[in-house]
Each structure stands twice: as structure tokens, then as C-alpha cells.
Design an enzyme around this catalytic site. Sequence first.
Site, PDB file in Angstrom:
ATOM      1  N   ASP A  11     -19.947  31.924  -5.236  1.00  0.00           N
ATOM      2  CA  ASP A  11     -21.256  32.581  -5.168  1.00  0.00           C
ATOM      3  C   ASP A  11     -21.184  33.924  -4.446  1.00  0.00           C
ATOM      4  O   ASP A  11     -21.828  34.892  -4.853  1.00  0.00           O
ATOM      5  CB  ASP A  11     -22.254  31.670  -4.450  1.00  0.00           C
ATOM      6  N   ASP A  41     -30.852  38.117   0.055  1.00  0.00           N
ATOM      7  CA  ASP A  41     -31.762  38.337   1.174  1.00  0.00           C
ATOM      8  C   ASP A  41     -31.438  39.589   1.962  1.00  0.00           C
ATOM      9  O   ASP A  41     -30.331  40.128   1.911  1.00  0.00           O
ATOM     10  CB  ASP A  41     -31.755  37.132   2.126  1.00  0.00           C
ATOM     11  N   TYR A  86     -29.330  31.394   3.334  1.00  0.00           N
ATOM     12  CA  TYR A  86     -29.692  31.428   4.756  1.00  0.00           C
ATOM     13  C   TYR A  86     -31.125  30.940   4.968  1.00  0.00           C
ATOM     14  O   TYR A  86     -31.438  30.257   5.946  1.00  0.00           O
ATOM     15  CB  TYR A  86     -29.526  32.862   5.276  1.00  0.00           C
TER      16      TYR A  86
END
Length: 270
Positions: A55, A126, A168
Site C-alpha cells: 500500500d 491523509d 492512521y
Amino acid sequence: MNQFYVITNEKKDKTLEITYRIKQYIEQQGKQCVLATESPEVPGDTECILVLGGDGTLIRAARDLHSKDIPLLGINIGTLGYLTEADISNLEECLHQLIYGETHVEERMMLKGTVNGEGEDIALNDIVLTRSGALRVIKFNVYVNGEMLNTYHSDGIIVSTPTGSTAYNLSAGGPIVEPTAAMIVITPICSHALNTSSIVLSAEDEIILEVGEGHHGDEEEVSISFDGEHSILLRTGDKVVIKKAEDKTELLKLSKVSFLEILRKKMKGN
């Protein structure tokens, strides 16, 4: 598809054995395959970019190539990932389907962050602000569309896409969001207040994060990162404007395995 480009995480395919296996198979089918190890520039006629790693490798490729408008296919080496579609255990089968079979593209929204009206970067997962230096709580002022939303006293703030909701954001107690949705999630990291939950906003909202003063008017230092990379040091009074990016990441899908099934396996459900 006829034109392919392969990006390899050389820490996971040290001898490039799997990389050359991919190239050989594609060329045996009469198609063209260029390796990033041979040519760092993506050829203009590329129809699909194969990303070999995990990923993290796929996210890095998405950030680096966001303006190319070429679909990515992740080939996983290692543990189960949320984003990678193929696996080396059935590599040739996946490549055959990619070339001859039915595929579809999932569009994933990205975020754009602008620091103090100047520095700008993009993220698939993010944008994160975390304390830098001393282990103390930081004050973050959060505005949405010019209106004050909240002031968080926390170790940091995560602003996540739906794709990044299982990263996260999830570790910090944030919600899991279906990855093709269009929304933005704000999650405080170790908030020093009771009942401080994540906030889910429209993808069209503009978010401003401002680094507040310390308890005694001290100047605070905060680090901002985009998908865990490109760290920039911020200080009290600095602001980050976060919006939905114009560019999107296109992920090629081969199987009909749903996100819920992947999630169930990842979380070791039944």
C-alpha cells in the site's frame, strides 16, 4: 491494454525477479512493458501503471503521478493490503485478466494542502499535523468554510480521505469510510478532552488548521506531513488550508471482492 509501465519497491523485490517476471509475461503476450528501473519517465502512451510492493508504494506512486491521469494497479508483496489488487501467488492469472479480461476503475479523491498560502502538496490518504519536539499538548484551531469548528488540545490532527480512513485515522479511533465516497474526516490524535469525536465533512468543504499558542503564550512547533512524507515544520500562527484536490487517483480493479470482505479479512473477522 497494450502499453504498461512497472514501478517496483526494490526493498521488497531486491533482485527484481518478480519485476522481470511481469515484464516477460506482458511481452510474451505481444504487449509493451517499460520498467521504472530502466526509464524513470513514464512513456506518454502508457495505459496502465503496475505498482509492485504494498500500500505504501502504491500511495507514493499515486502522489508522484497524480497529474498523469493513468490508472494504477497494485501488486502486493507481503501482508494483505487495502489498496493493492493483485498478489504474486496468482500473478500470471491477474496479468492475463488485466490484458484480456474485464476490469473497472475506482476513482479515489485526494486532498490538497496549502501551507501559509505558499507551499502546496497532495495526499491520497491523509494530511497530518503532529507535535514536534517537547512532549506536550498542542492547541489546534479548526475552521470550516471560514467558521470556527472547534479548538482541539491534542497530540495532533488527522485530515483524512475515505481511502485514508483505514490508515492512521483508524488507529486514532476515527471512522471507517467506504473508499469511493467523497468526504473528509477530521480526527484528533489523543485529544485531551472527553467525548471528542471525529468530524465527517463534505468533500466540498474548506478546512483551515491553525497552530495555537502554548499554555503560557509560548511558541509551539508542529510537523505537517502528506501521506507520511514531505514533512514541514510549522509554528504558532501558521495555517494550513485543506481542500479536495482537483486530481484523483484511479485504481484498476480486477476482482469483485468487496471492500467489506477485504475489511473483514484485515480485521480477522469471520
